[in-house]
Design an enzyme around this catalytic site. Structure first.
Site, PDB file in Angstrom:
ATOM      1  N   ASN A 164       1.789  -5.158 -10.351  1.00  0.00           N
ATOM      2  CA  ASN A 164       0.890  -4.849  -9.230  1.00  0.00           C
ATOM      3  C   ASN A 164      -0.486  -5.433  -9.523  1.00  0.00           C
ATOM      4  O   ASN A 164      -0.863  -5.595 -10.681  1.00  0.00           O
ATOM      5  CB  ASN A 164       0.768  -3.322  -9.074  1.00  0.00           C
ATOM      6  CG  ASN A 164      -0.102  -2.922  -7.903  1.00  0.00           C
ATOM      7  OD1 ASN A 164      -0.047  -3.544  -6.838  1.00  0.00           O
ATOM      8  ND2 ASN A 164      -0.919  -1.897  -8.075  1.00  0.00           N
ATOM      9  N   MET A 171       0.809  -1.223   0.000  1.00  0.00           N
ATOM     10  CA  MET A 171       0.000   0.000   0.000  1.00  0.00           C
ATOM     11  C   MET A 171       0.846   1.279   0.000  1.00  0.00           C
ATOM     12  O   MET A 171       0.432   2.307   0.535  1.00  0.00           O
ATOM     13  CB  MET A 171      -0.954  -0.010   1.202  1.00  0.00           C
ATOM     14  CG  MET A 171      -1.860  -1.231   1.265  1.00  0.00           C
ATOM     15  SD  MET A 171      -2.797  -1.523  -0.269  1.00  0.00           S
ATOM     16  CE  MET A 171      -4.136  -0.368  -0.042  1.00  0.00           C
ATOM     17  N   ARG A 172       2.016   1.211  -0.581  1.00  0.00           N
ATOM     18  CA  ARG A 172       2.880   2.391  -0.688  1.00  0.00           C
ATOM     19  C   ARG A 172       3.179   2.670  -2.150  1.00  0.00           C
ATOM     20  O   ARG A 172       3.426   1.722  -2.906  1.00  0.00           O
ATOM     21  CB  ARG A 172       4.220   2.154   0.024  1.00  0.00           C
ATOM     22  CG  ARG A 172       4.096   1.812   1.478  1.00  0.00           C
ATOM     23  CD  ARG A 172       3.818   3.047   2.297  1.00  0.00           C
ATOM     24  NE  ARG A 172       3.690   2.733   3.710  1.00  0.00           N
ATOM     25  CZ  ARG A 172       3.443   3.645   4.642  1.00  0.00           C
ATOM     26  NH1 ARG A 172       3.300   4.907   4.298  1.00  0.00           N
ATOM     27  NH2 ARG A 172       3.325   3.303   5.903  1.00  0.00           N
ATOM     28  N   HIS A 175      -4.461  -4.539  -8.670  1.00  0.00           N
ATOM     29  CA  HIS A 175      -5.243  -3.418  -8.148  1.00  0.00           C
ATOM     30  C   HIS A 175      -6.726  -3.798  -8.095  1.00  0.00           C
ATOM     31  O   HIS A 175      -7.247  -4.392  -9.046  1.00  0.00           O
ATOM     32  CB  HIS A 175      -5.047  -2.178  -9.035  1.00  0.00           C
ATOM     33  CG  HIS A 175      -5.782  -1.000  -8.507  1.00  0.00           C
ATOM     34  ND1 HIS A 175      -5.344  -0.293  -7.402  1.00  0.00           N
ATOM     35  CD2 HIS A 175      -6.953  -0.435  -8.883  1.00  0.00           C
ATOM     36  CE1 HIS A 175      -6.211   0.658  -7.134  1.00  0.00           C
ATOM     37  NE2 HIS A 175      -7.204   0.598  -8.010  1.00  0.00           N
TER      38      HIS A 175
HETATM   39  C1  GAR Z   1      -6.062  -6.580  -2.513  1.00  0.00           C
HETATM   40  O1  GAR Z   1      -7.438  -6.353  -2.771  1.00  0.00           O
HETATM   41  C2  GAR Z   1      -5.214  -5.782  -3.488  1.00  0.00           C
HETATM   42  O2  GAR Z   1      -5.761  -5.667  -4.769  1.00  0.00           O
HETATM   43  C3  GAR Z   1      -5.194  -4.439  -2.805  1.00  0.00           C
HETATM   44  O3  GAR Z   1      -5.059  -4.720  -1.442  1.00  0.00           O
HETATM   45  C4  GAR Z   1      -5.654  -6.002  -1.172  1.00  0.00           C
HETATM   46  C5  GAR Z   1      -4.615  -6.849  -0.482  1.00  0.00           C
HETATM   47  O4  GAR Z   1      -5.147  -8.058  -0.052  1.00  0.00           O
HETATM   48  N1  GAR Z   1      -4.128  -3.615  -3.283  1.00  0.00           N
HETATM   49  C6  GAR Z   1      -4.214  -2.304  -3.416  1.00  0.00           C
HETATM   50  O5  GAR Z   1      -5.205  -1.676  -3.124  1.00  0.00           O
HETATM   51  C7  GAR Z   1      -2.968  -1.631  -3.963  1.00  0.00           C
HETATM   52  N2  GAR Z   1      -3.219  -0.250  -4.216  1.00  0.00           N
HETATM   53  P1  GAR Z   1      -4.198  -9.250   0.385  1.00  0.00           P
HETATM   54  O6  GAR Z   1      -3.178  -8.642   1.364  1.00  0.00           O
HETATM   55  O7  GAR Z   1      -5.130 -10.203   1.077  1.00  0.00           O
HETATM   56  O8  GAR Z   1      -3.543  -9.802  -0.828  1.00  0.00           O
END
Ligand code: GAR
Length: 263
Positions: free
Chosen positions: A157, A135-136, A159
């Site tokens: 990535n 998330m960075r 998203h």
């Molecule tokens: C996932 O939904 C991923 O797409 C999102 O965080 C979640 C992580 O879940 N990523 C973002 O929003 C990136 N900007 P996880 O830790 O269970 O894989």
């Protein structure tokens, strides 16, 4: 490609995408091997998943670095090879009229954290770096040191939205609150902007009137696990190519974009 690619991962939280990738490597659905898992958050639960699979794991405490910068700015030590002007020129997650102090402080703190990350990653060379719920925003300082061949991007990535709609930290929430009737997820390469890099693959699902934010997150995550593994396998097979293309917009202006093609 016969050999297994070496995959590094960066996470911030629970790591269900990380788990799906590790499982796909173990089952052979991805011709790859996870060689490290790093995090910006020492408490990320996903780090335990790495440990369970005897994968090297480490964390760089971004929060501590950012707090230290605020509290005692005179004590910070910026990496020797960091060039602020270059980072400002290249980055595209802040608009050009953003408060320059904000931009500068952001790029400085991230460069300090990113230099630590790069140091920790160094002993475990990888062909592909996957962001799995990281998330960075990565700055040009980090990206240029990993993506050394601009024609062959190697930071991916996942998203939680159908990009280019709803970049940022809450893709499913933004999709749901907008009243969209379709949601989805996107796998893409990283560039200097926020979730703006070349798209590799997408999956979509219908949003019904009885759906809740929780139910769409559930549907979406399951699609992410499949989509991400498939895109990583395409990379492992050497089937992803990027091409710089120029298009003319409806207003007559030309726009240059890097587009992924799958062979
Ligand atoms: C996932 O939904 C991923 O797409 C999102 O965080 C979640 C992580 O879940 N990523 C973002 O929003 C990136 N900007 P996880 O830790 O269970 O894989």
């Amino acid at each position: 490609m016969d050999r297994k690619i070496r995959i590094g991962a960066l996470i911030s939280g629970g790591g269900t995408n990380l788990q799906a990738i590790i499982d796909s490597c173990e089952s052979g659905n991805i011709a790859g091997q996870m060689v490290f898992v790093g995090s910006d958050n020492p408490d990320a639960r996903g780090l335990e998943r790495a440990q369970k699979h005897s994968i090297v794991s480490f964390a760089v405490d971004y929060r501590k670095i950012i707090r230290g910068f605020k509290d005692e700015p005179e004590k910070i030590s910026v990496p020797d090879d960091f060039n602020l002007e270059e980072a400002i020129r290249k980055q595209s997650f802040f608009p050009r009229d953003e408060n320059p102090f904000r931009v500068k402080n952001f790029l400085l703190t991230r460069a300090i954290a990113e230099a630590e990350l790069i140091n920790k990653m160094k002993p475990y060379s990888c062909d592909l770096l996957v962001l799995a719920g990281f998330m960075r925003n990565l700055t040009p300082y980090f990206i240029d040191r990993i993506n050394t061949d601009p024609k062959n991007p190697c930071i991916m990535n996942i998203h939680p939205a159908l990009l280019p709609s709803f970049p940022g930290v809450d893709g499913y929430g933004d999709t749901f609150r907008y009243g969209c009737k379709v949601g989805g997820c996107t796998a893409h390469f990283i560039d200097y902007g926020e979730d703006s890099g070349p798209i590799i693959g997408q999956r979509a699902f219908a949003i019904q009137s009885d759906d809740t934010l929780d139910s769409i997150k559930k549907k979406g995550l399951q699609m992410e696990w499949e989509l991400y593994s498939e895109c990583i396998q395409l990379f492992a097979q050497g089937r992803l190519k990027t091409n710089k293309m120029t298009f003319t917009l409806a207003n007559g202006k030309p726009v240059s974009r890097t587009v992924v093609t799958i062979s």
